[in-house]
Design a protein around this motif. Sequence first.
Motif, PDB file in Angstrom:
ATOM      1  N   ARG A 106       0.822  -1.212   0.000  1.00  0.00           N
ATOM      2  CA  ARG A 106       0.000   0.000   0.000  1.00  0.00           C
ATOM      3  C   ARG A 106       0.857   1.264   0.000  1.00  0.00           C
ATOM      4  O   ARG A 106       0.537   2.247  -0.657  1.00  0.00           O
ATOM      5  N   SER A 107       1.958   1.233   0.766  1.00  0.00           N
ATOM      6  CA  SER A 107       2.796   2.428   0.901  1.00  0.00           C
ATOM      7  C   SER A 107       3.750   2.613  -0.267  1.00  0.00           C
ATOM      8  O   SER A 107       4.346   3.682  -0.416  1.00  0.00           O
ATOM      9  N   GLY A 108       3.922   1.580  -1.095  1.00  0.00           N
ATOM     10  CA  GLY A 108       4.854   1.675  -2.214  1.00  0.00           C
ATOM     11  C   GLY A 108       6.242   1.166  -1.890  1.00  0.00           C
ATOM     12  O   GLY A 108       7.117   1.172  -2.756  1.00  0.00           O
ATOM     13  N   SER A 109       6.492   0.729  -0.650  1.00  0.00           N
ATOM     14  CA  SER A 109       7.796   0.161  -0.310  1.00  0.00           C
ATOM     15  C   SER A 109       8.069  -1.086  -1.144  1.00  0.00           C
ATOM     16  O   SER A 109       9.209  -1.365  -1.513  1.00  0.00           O
ATOM     17  N   LEU A 110       7.023  -1.846  -1.422  1.00  0.00           N
ATOM     18  CA  LEU A 110       7.095  -2.946  -2.376  1.00  0.00           C
ATOM     19  C   LEU A 110       6.309  -2.504  -3.613  1.00  0.00           C
ATOM     20  O   LEU A 110       5.086  -2.528  -3.618  1.00  0.00           O
ATOM     21  N   ALA A 111       7.019  -2.079  -4.636  1.00  0.00           N
ATOM     22  CA  ALA A 111       6.380  -1.505  -5.828  1.00  0.00           C
ATOM     23  C   ALA A 111       5.747  -2.600  -6.675  1.00  0.00           C
ATOM     24  O   ALA A 111       6.120  -3.781  -6.579  1.00  0.00           O
ATOM     25  N   PRO A 112       4.758  -2.240  -7.516  1.00  0.00           N
ATOM     26  CA  PRO A 112       4.149  -3.222  -8.423  1.00  0.00           C
ATOM     27  C   PRO A 112       5.213  -3.935  -9.255  1.00  0.00           C
ATOM     28  O   PRO A 112       6.160  -3.318  -9.748  1.00  0.00           O
ATOM     29  N   GLY A 113       5.061  -5.242  -9.378  1.00  0.00           N
ATOM     30  CA  GLY A 113       5.997  -6.042 -10.156  1.00  0.00           C
ATOM     31  C   GLY A 113       7.225  -6.498  -9.397  1.00  0.00           C
ATOM     32  O   GLY A 113       8.017  -7.294  -9.918  1.00  0.00           O
ATOM     33  N   THR A 114       7.409  -6.034  -8.151  1.00  0.00           N
ATOM     34  CA  THR A 114       8.590  -6.406  -7.370  1.00  0.00           C
ATOM     35  C   THR A 114       8.542  -7.875  -6.967  1.00  0.00           C
ATOM     36  O   THR A 114       7.508  -8.371  -6.537  1.00  0.00           O
ATOM     37  N   LYS A 115       9.670  -8.547  -7.109  1.00  0.00           N
ATOM     38  CA  LYS A 115       9.765  -9.929  -6.648  1.00  0.00           C
ATOM     39  C   LYS A 115      10.070  -9.937  -5.161  1.00  0.00           C
ATOM     40  O   LYS A 115      10.958  -9.217  -4.695  1.00  0.00           O
ATOM     41  N   LEU A 116       9.336 -10.741  -4.405  1.00  0.00           N
ATOM     42  CA  LEU A 116       9.593 -10.856  -2.974  1.00  0.00           C
ATOM     43  C   LEU A 116      10.907 -11.593  -2.729  1.00  0.00           C
ATOM     44  O   LEU A 116      11.314 -12.424  -3.552  1.00  0.00           O
ATOM     45  N   PRO A 117      11.579 -11.298  -1.627  1.00  0.00           N
ATOM     46  CA  PRO A 117      12.755 -12.103  -1.266  1.00  0.00           C
ATOM     47  C   PRO A 117      12.364 -13.570  -1.133  1.00  0.00           C
ATOM     48  O   PRO A 117      11.182 -13.908  -0.973  1.00  0.00           O
ATOM     49  N   GLY A 118      13.338 -14.450  -1.181  1.00  0.00           N
ATOM     50  CA  GLY A 118      13.073 -15.878  -1.068  1.00  0.00           C
ATOM     51  C   GLY A 118      12.411 -16.228   0.253  1.00  0.00           C
ATOM     52  O   GLY A 118      12.534 -15.506   1.245  1.00  0.00           O
ATOM     53  N   ARG A 119      11.732 -17.356   0.275  1.00  0.00           N
ATOM     54  CA  ARG A 119      10.987 -17.761   1.469  1.00  0.00           C
ATOM     55  C   ARG A 119      11.907 -17.945   2.671  1.00  0.00           C
ATOM     56  O   ARG A 119      11.539 -17.610   3.799  1.00  0.00           O
ATOM     57  N   GLU A 120      13.118 -18.468   2.447  1.00  0.00           N
ATOM     58  CA  GLU A 120      14.055 -18.623   3.557  1.00  0.00           C
ATOM     59  C   GLU A 120      14.503 -17.268   4.093  1.00  0.00           C
ATOM     60  O   GLU A 120      14.613 -17.067   5.305  1.00  0.00           O
ATOM     61  N   ALA A 121      14.745 -16.329   3.156  1.00  0.00           N
ATOM     62  CA  ALA A 121      15.154 -14.986   3.585  1.00  0.00           C
ATOM     63  C   ALA A 121      14.045 -14.306   4.370  1.00  0.00           C
ATOM     64  O   ALA A 121      14.296 -13.635   5.383  1.00  0.00           O
ATOM     65  N   LEU A 122      12.802 -14.470   3.924  1.00  0.00           N
ATOM     66  CA  LEU A 122      11.668 -13.887   4.646  1.00  0.00           C
ATOM     67  C   LEU A 122      11.504 -14.549   6.014  1.00  0.00           C
ATOM     68  O   LEU A 122      11.182 -13.882   6.997  1.00  0.00           O
ATOM     69  N   ALA A 123      11.701 -15.870   6.059  1.00  0.00           N
ATOM     70  CA  ALA A 123      11.577 -16.582   7.336  1.00  0.00           C
ATOM     71  C   ALA A 123      12.616 -16.073   8.326  1.00  0.00           C
ATOM     72  O   ALA A 123      12.319 -15.856   9.508  1.00  0.00           O
ATOM     73  N   ASP A 124      13.835 -15.850   7.847  1.00  0.00           N
ATOM     74  CA  ASP A 124      14.877 -15.312   8.720  1.00  0.00           C
ATOM     75  C   ASP A 124      14.546 -13.889   9.153  1.00  0.00           C
ATOM     76  O   ASP A 124      14.735 -13.514  10.309  1.00  0.00           O
ATOM     77  N   HIS A 125      14.048 -13.099   8.207  1.00  0.00           N
ATOM     78  CA  HIS A 125      13.751 -11.698   8.514  1.00  0.00           C
ATOM     79  C   HIS A 125      12.658 -11.568   9.566  1.00  0.00           C
ATOM     80  O   HIS A 125      12.769 -10.779  10.507  1.00  0.00           O
ATOM     81  N   TYR A 126      11.579 -12.340   9.404  1.00  0.00           N
ATOM     82  CA  TYR A 126      10.453 -12.257  10.337  1.00  0.00           C
ATOM     83  C   TYR A 126      10.621 -13.191  11.537  1.00  0.00           C
ATOM     84  O   TYR A 126       9.761 -13.200  12.428  1.00  0.00           O
ATOM     85  N   ALA A 127      11.689 -14.010  11.524  1.00  0.00           N
ATOM     86  CA  ALA A 127      11.938 -14.962  12.609  1.00  0.00           C
ATOM     87  C   ALA A 127      10.765 -15.907  12.801  1.00  0.00           C
ATOM     88  O   ALA A 127      10.250 -16.093  13.903  1.00  0.00           O
ATOM     89  N   VAL A 128      10.326 -16.506  11.693  1.00  0.00           N
ATOM     90  CA  VAL A 128       9.198 -17.437  11.712  1.00  0.00           C
ATOM     91  C   VAL A 128       9.569 -18.671  10.903  1.00  0.00           C
ATOM     92  O   VAL A 128      10.501 -18.638  10.097  1.00  0.00           O
TER      93      VAL A 128
END
Length: 309
Positions: free
Chosen positions: A95-117
């Motif tokens: 919503r804020s534009g920090s993740l712009a349209p068309g942006t690829k999300l980081p890998g699932r492992e990277a997201l898991a590490d980032h959110y500690a989940v």
Amino acid sequence: MAPADEARLAFERIADDLKQQIRGEKLQPGQLLPSHSQLMEAYGASSLTVQKAVRLLRSEGWVMTRQGKGTFVSRSADFEHAFEKVVKDLERQIRSGSLAPGTKLPGREALADHYAVPVRVIDTAVSLLVRNEWLRYENEEHSHDAYVRDADDPALGRHLAQAALVQKIRNGSLPKGTRLTAADAAEAIGHSEETTEQALAALALEGHARKVYKNPRKEIPSRTRPSEPQPEELAYVIGESLFWEEPPDAGGTDDGSAQLPQSAPPGSWDVDLAGKLDLILEQMADMRERLERLEQASQGRGTKRPKGA
């Protein structure tokens, strides 16, 4: 044996031992895991080895890390909270534009590490965001590579238009009681009229606005033949139930590879029950008014009764 293999086996042995303690209830659900330095001393391991062991336990869902508090043995409620945190945070960034349209999300492992989940929490959160039309997978087949929907995607356009309206309401540009059409709102937020109309309808459904007619029809006397109805222009009135708070901005990751906030306080995006009830009552009143008009029109077309009858 290569040093890399020794390090790998070492952190796996530490992780396996901690798993056994959790299974044997020596470490209870919700209990704080020994500190980093305590684990280093207990297992005679390096800081990097302990770090890898804890990361493995976290990725498999055995433990949960709470920022500023430490690492705890997982409970079922932890997963629900973690799932909500990931979903809300990714929505906020789109919503804020920090993740712009068309942006690829980081890998699932990277997201898991980032959110500690655990990784499976990331998979479930991303899957929900795909179903809710915030994200898309790379192809039709199931893929772990997820992208923010493209700028010309109608669903993402509706989400962003609604976010722009909410921002205007929060900052006072569209105060409570403001009456505006889709064209008025589209001009205010810089989105297409069609997309803005959908966003306004979504706000009305959630009870944060209500539908009105900008040019309502006048009452028709029962003894006169009804004239051609005047065109009615649909408008919306901003309500007072738009009360959720904007989550504060947060910083990115330490290595800068994925600019994702550390946490996102759960926003209050729940549907307001009182607002929905008002909307239903308003629709019922509108239907009743239309029925009265039909009845009056039918009486006007009827045969006049002779005098004295």
